[in-house]
Scaffold this motif. Sequence first.
Motif, PDB file in Angstrom:
ATOM      1  N   GLY A   1       0.629  -7.451  -7.061  1.00  0.00           N
ATOM      2  CA  GLY A   1      -0.123  -7.138  -5.845  1.00  0.00           C
ATOM      3  C   GLY A   1       0.159  -5.774  -5.256  1.00  0.00           C
ATOM      4  O   GLY A   1      -0.430  -5.394  -4.244  1.00  0.00           O
ATOM      5  N   PHE A   2       1.039  -4.969  -5.893  1.00  0.00           N
ATOM      6  CA  PHE A   2       1.306  -3.611  -5.422  1.00  0.00           C
ATOM      7  C   PHE A   2       0.120  -2.717  -5.814  1.00  0.00           C
ATOM      8  O   PHE A   2      -0.334  -2.739  -6.961  1.00  0.00           O
ATOM      9  CB  PHE A   2       2.595  -3.076  -6.037  1.00  0.00           C
ATOM     10  CG  PHE A   2       3.832  -3.813  -5.592  1.00  0.00           C
ATOM     11  CD1 PHE A   2       4.604  -3.322  -4.541  1.00  0.00           C
ATOM     12  CD2 PHE A   2       4.227  -4.986  -6.208  1.00  0.00           C
ATOM     13  CE1 PHE A   2       5.743  -3.992  -4.121  1.00  0.00           C
ATOM     14  CE2 PHE A   2       5.361  -5.673  -5.791  1.00  0.00           C
ATOM     15  CZ  PHE A   2       6.126  -5.178  -4.749  1.00  0.00           C
ATOM     16  N   ARG A   3      -0.359  -1.924  -4.883  1.00  0.00           N
ATOM     17  CA  ARG A   3      -1.597  -1.173  -5.102  1.00  0.00           C
ATOM     18  C   ARG A   3      -1.389   0.314  -5.356  1.00  0.00           C
ATOM     19  O   ARG A   3      -2.336   1.015  -5.712  1.00  0.00           O
ATOM     20  CB  ARG A   3      -2.514  -1.339  -3.884  1.00  0.00           C
ATOM     21  CG  ARG A   3      -2.968  -2.777  -3.649  1.00  0.00           C
ATOM     22  CD  ARG A   3      -3.764  -2.886  -2.356  1.00  0.00           C
ATOM     23  NE  ARG A   3      -4.223  -4.256  -2.125  1.00  0.00           N
ATOM     24  CZ  ARG A   3      -4.832  -4.664  -1.010  1.00  0.00           C
ATOM     25  NH1 ARG A   3      -5.042  -3.786  -0.036  1.00  0.00           N
ATOM     26  NH2 ARG A   3      -5.209  -5.925  -0.877  1.00  0.00           N
ATOM     27  N   ASN A   4      -0.187   0.818  -5.136  1.00  0.00           N
ATOM     28  CA  ASN A   4       0.043   2.261  -5.222  1.00  0.00           C
ATOM     29  C   ASN A   4       1.335   2.516  -5.993  1.00  0.00           C
ATOM     30  O   ASN A   4       2.323   2.979  -5.433  1.00  0.00           O
ATOM     31  CB  ASN A   4       0.126   2.833  -3.808  1.00  0.00           C
ATOM     32  CG  ASN A   4      -0.091   4.331  -3.759  1.00  0.00           C
ATOM     33  OD1 ASN A   4      -0.354   4.968  -4.775  1.00  0.00           O
ATOM     34  ND2 ASN A   4       0.023   4.900  -2.570  1.00  0.00           N
ATOM     35  N   VAL A   5       1.324   2.205  -7.284  1.00  0.00           N
ATOM     36  CA  VAL A   5       2.543   2.236  -8.086  1.00  0.00           C
ATOM     37  C   VAL A   5       2.336   3.055  -9.357  1.00  0.00           C
ATOM     38  O   VAL A   5       1.275   2.984  -9.987  1.00  0.00           O
ATOM     39  CB  VAL A   5       3.011   0.802  -8.439  1.00  0.00           C
ATOM     40  CG1 VAL A   5       1.909   0.016  -9.110  1.00  0.00           C
ATOM     41  CG2 VAL A   5       4.262   0.816  -9.308  1.00  0.00           C
TER      42      VAL A   5
ATOM     43  N   ASN B   1       0.808  -1.225   0.000  1.00  0.00           N
ATOM     44  CA  ASN B   1       0.000   0.000   0.000  1.00  0.00           C
ATOM     45  C   ASN B   1       0.839   1.272   0.000  1.00  0.00           C
ATOM     46  O   ASN B   1       0.295   2.370   0.125  1.00  0.00           O
ATOM     47  CB  ASN B   1      -0.932  -0.003   1.213  1.00  0.00           C
ATOM     48  CG  ASN B   1      -1.951  -1.129   1.152  1.00  0.00           C
ATOM     49  OD1 ASN B   1      -2.678  -1.264   0.180  1.00  0.00           O
ATOM     50  ND2 ASN B   1      -1.982  -1.952   2.205  1.00  0.00           N
ATOM     51  N   LYS B   2       2.154   1.131  -0.149  1.00  0.00           N
ATOM     52  CA  LYS B   2       3.031   2.295  -0.146  1.00  0.00           C
ATOM     53  C   LYS B   2       3.239   2.818  -1.572  1.00  0.00           C
ATOM     54  O   LYS B   2       3.165   2.073  -2.532  1.00  0.00           O
ATOM     55  CB  LYS B   2       4.372   1.940   0.508  1.00  0.00           C
ATOM     56  CG  LYS B   2       4.240   1.588   1.991  1.00  0.00           C
ATOM     57  CD  LYS B   2       5.587   1.292   2.617  1.00  0.00           C
ATOM     58  CE  LYS B   2       5.435   1.004   4.109  1.00  0.00           C
ATOM     59  NZ  LYS B   2       6.742   0.724   4.752  1.00  0.00           N
ATOM     60  N   PHE B   3       3.510   4.119  -1.658  1.00  0.00           N
ATOM     61  CA  PHE B   3       3.702   4.748  -2.961  1.00  0.00           C
ATOM     62  C   PHE B   3       5.081   4.401  -3.507  1.00  0.00           C
ATOM     63  O   PHE B   3       6.101   4.747  -2.911  1.00  0.00           O
ATOM     64  CB  PHE B   3       3.563   6.269  -2.814  1.00  0.00           C
ATOM     65  CG  PHE B   3       3.709   7.020  -4.112  1.00  0.00           C
ATOM     66  CD1 PHE B   3       3.131   6.550  -5.285  1.00  0.00           C
ATOM     67  CD2 PHE B   3       4.413   8.207  -4.157  1.00  0.00           C
ATOM     68  CE1 PHE B   3       3.262   7.240  -6.478  1.00  0.00           C
ATOM     69  CE2 PHE B   3       4.553   8.913  -5.340  1.00  0.00           C
ATOM     70  CZ  PHE B   3       3.967   8.424  -6.498  1.00  0.00           C
ATOM     71  N   VAL B   4       5.117   3.698  -4.650  1.00  0.00           N
ATOM     72  CA  VAL B   4       6.376   3.263  -5.244  1.00  0.00           C
ATOM     73  C   VAL B   4       6.395   3.627  -6.724  1.00  0.00           C
ATOM     74  O   VAL B   4       5.350   3.810  -7.353  1.00  0.00           O
ATOM     75  CB  VAL B   4       6.599   1.743  -5.068  1.00  0.00           C
ATOM     76  CG1 VAL B   4       6.606   1.364  -3.599  1.00  0.00           C
ATOM     77  CG2 VAL B   4       5.544   0.941  -5.835  1.00  0.00           C
ATOM     78  N   VAL B   5       7.595   3.713  -7.278  1.00  0.00           N
ATOM     79  CA  VAL B   5       7.796   4.029  -8.701  1.00  0.00           C
ATOM     80  C   VAL B   5       8.439   2.830  -9.382  1.00  0.00           C
ATOM     81  O   VAL B   5       9.379   2.223  -8.847  1.00  0.00           O
ATOM     82  CB  VAL B   5       8.678   5.284  -8.867  1.00  0.00           C
ATOM     83  CG1 VAL B   5       9.112   5.455 -10.326  1.00  0.00           C
ATOM     84  CG2 VAL B   5       7.920   6.517  -8.402  1.00  0.00           C
TER      85      VAL B   5
END
Length: 419
Positions: A166-170, A147-151
């Motif tokens: 499964g990453f939700r904030n990319v 749920n963390k903001f990643v690039v």
Amino acid sequence: MLRLNTRSIILNHCGCSSDVPPFALRFSFSPELRQGGKVCHNLGTFSNPIPNCITSSAPLARPSFGIAFDIDGVLVRGNTPIGGSPNALMRLYDDYGSLKVPYVFLTNGGGIPESRRALEMSKLFGLNITESQGHSPFKQLVKRFQNKFVVAVGKGEPAAVMTAYGFRNVLGINDYASCFDDIDPLSPYKRWSLNKISDFENCKFEVQNLRDYVNSQRVEAVFVVSDSVDWSGDIQVLCDILRTGGLPGTDVKYGQQPPLYFAHDDLAYQARFPTERFGMGAFRIALESVFNSMHSYPLLYTAVGKPNSSAFKNAEAILMQLYHQCVGKPIDICGNGVNPLKTIYMIGDNPSVDIKGALQAGKPWFSILTRTGVFKGKENDGKFPADMVVDTVEDAVEYIFTREGWKGLFCMKLSGQKT
């Protein structure tokens, strides 16, 4: 069904004429088929419509081994199969298309979701290849950054790949950079910049005002998913992210560097061009050199793909699951906790990546080096010697079957299959 109108021919499991062994297959070819090519498992091209696979009716044994294939330089070059790879893979299935020898693709290539890769590989080889046979090195980090903001960085659709994991904030780096005016001063001079591929619509990022969000939200991790297309632009933006603690354009300098992950650290790989091409490792060296030249502390990063031991442990776990699918028993009631795979074969073309990784992983890994990719030497590699060196992947599978005494399956490559 082949017509029994000619003399009978006896073939053993490797397709060569011989005395009748217990696991031999007896069948006949019409004169037309005999004229089409030699009788062995690597047949020539025939114009007659014939089955895709001919197998023994004898009961199939349970394999005590699994196989991990590298892709580029072993199975394909570009999008073209090489080294008899269609026939090599076909021998791992029965005539109904069911998997009989567990195998995975342990590759450092990326840029597309595993589901699409499985579909493309299935079409290329005419086999039922599933998503579970792929290698997803970043899946192990989903819980930490879900749920963390990643690039995400790289060719293709890096954000879509991460979302599928499964990453939700990319966000992909192109979409991220577009939220900052003039972050890349060379952008106006890049002719392709007007047509840069965005995968924002393909990920599940749900923010109405993207620019405001990106300019106020710290990047908590960066993932280099596949090869960078725009080195200068990506290095500029990544240095901005990494040196400010995840918020480019702010006065917060030399903040704590967000974690940086590379899918692998391959310096070179074999593509269509006769000699090797720069890989992700070359991009990492360039980024690290620039970053370290600007800062008093070194760039911190982690490479999770081959030859990292975690990649081989992950592949071993997947092979175990596939094994139990092959034998038709769930994991908890088969083997009593004992690993039924006595040997896992790593077939690769890069000594410093494939062979080094298998050697570091230790038992039950057994390394096989092919000469169809990065490695082309006559003798074994001096720095990372493989357990076995062969010319092609087809030779590798033949060696494995012989070494294992595998008698469960005989399969023939027939019309329409390219080598």
